[in-house]
Design an enzyme around this catalytic site. Structure first.
Site, PDB file in Angstrom:
ATOM      1  CG  HIS A  58      45.940  40.130  10.983  1.00 24.41           C
ATOM      2  ND1 HIS A  58      47.182  39.664  10.928  1.00 24.41           N
ATOM      3  CD2 HIS A  58      44.843  39.536  10.545  1.00 24.41           C
ATOM      4  CE1 HIS A  58      46.827  38.359  10.393  1.00 24.41           C
ATOM      5  NE2 HIS A  58      45.304  38.267  10.056  1.00 24.41           N
ATOM      6  CB  CYS A 115      51.226  36.905  14.752  1.00 20.97           C
ATOM      7  SG  CYS A 115      53.034  37.647  14.304  1.00 20.97           S
TER       8      CYS A 115
END
Ligand code: CIR
Length: 279
Positions: A160, A267
């Site tokens: 990501h 996250c």
């Protein structure tokens, strides 16, 4: 106040998605203890932690960040990039509906929240294997009524965008330039992670109560507030030392088990400003 939505480590986490990491066994009780310590760290910093129900059949459910993009005016619920993870958004949407009006991206859009780095009214979005151009366009359209600017960022060799860069306050972005194309970041100070710690650019900024109050009045970045804290995995001592030498207040935290699942520190929570919901 700051609220953090979290979800417990799933007992099925050993079936998690892996893209850049080789499979290594994850000790579930150790992962759960590390996650509890992460939640305790947030609470100690004044954040109210809202822990949702465990999702036993969704291996990656602890990584709640990927299931939403929250701004002050709305929460955007994406179509997550990995099909195995798409059911995760149901519980997240239900929880966020207490605090925000919801907007939904639609197929063929795909987008993971881990690809979105928000700095004030600017959102930088990683063009990753999980987030496609339609997803970025739909996010831009969903947030246009609130005057957010959405810019795509090229990334490579990482899962990501926020695997490779994070906003750490003081107008500064911690970054691994081997993974993230920084040309969109003009005007920000770039802090390079040490070459020995390529994965260290995922750091979680918890802004001080003072800064949050100021942000209510002045939109955008507030500089030189000493009480901000940056949470960094303890696996990255050089990065921690470097940030401390630059005057950042760093809180090291051990997330070794969830790093095996390709997770970091951003996250495992969705953090936003809100009043308590009416009960
Ligand atoms: C996945 O591949 O989706 C998970 N195993 C890890 C997700 C980590 N999320 C994040 O860094 N935002």
């Amino acid at each position: 106040m700051l609220i953090a939505i979290t979800r417990p480590v799933s007992p099925s986490i050993n079936r998690c998605e892996l893209t850049f990491h080789d499979k290594e066994p994850i000790d579930i009780s150790k992962a759960a203890a590390q996650h509890a310590a992460y939640e305790a760290c947030l609470r100690a910093l004044g954040v109210r932690v809202v822990s949702l129900a465990v999702e036993p059949d969704l291996p990656d459910a602890v990584f709640v960040e990927d299931a939403a993009v929250v701004v002050d005016e709305a929460a955007v619920i994406p179509v997550m990039g990995a099909p195995s993870r798409r059911p995760e958004t149901d519980g997240i949407a239900a929880a966020l509906a207490e605090y925000r009006s919801l907007k939904f991206l639609e197929s063929p859009a795909t987008l993971d929240g881990g690809d979105v780095m928000r700095i004030g009214r600017r959102l930088f979005v990683g063009a990753s294997s999980r987030t496609n151009a339609v997803g970025i366009d739909q996010l831009r359209a969903a947030l246009a009524p609130f005057r957010y600017e959405v810019n795509a960022v090229e990334i490579s060799r990482c899962l990501h965008l926020k695997s490779g860069c994070s906003y750490v306050g003081r107008n500064s972005i911690l970054v691994n330039r081997e993974w993230v194309d920084v040309k969109q970041f003009a005007g920000f100070e770039l802090i390079d992670v040490p070459a020995e710690e390529p994965g260290a650019a995922n750091a979680l900024l918890i802004e001080s109560v003072i800064e949050r109050a100021v942000e209510d009045v002045v939109e955008g970045v507030v500089e030189d507030v000493v009480d901000d804290v940056v949470i960094v995995p303890s696996a990255f001592p050089r990065t921690i030392a470097m940030l401390e030498a630059r005057g950042f207040a760093v809180r090291p935290i051990d997330v070794s088990e969830l790093q095996k699942a390709e997770g970091g520190v951003t996250c495992k929570s969705i953090i936003f400003n809100a009043d308590e919901p009416d009960s």
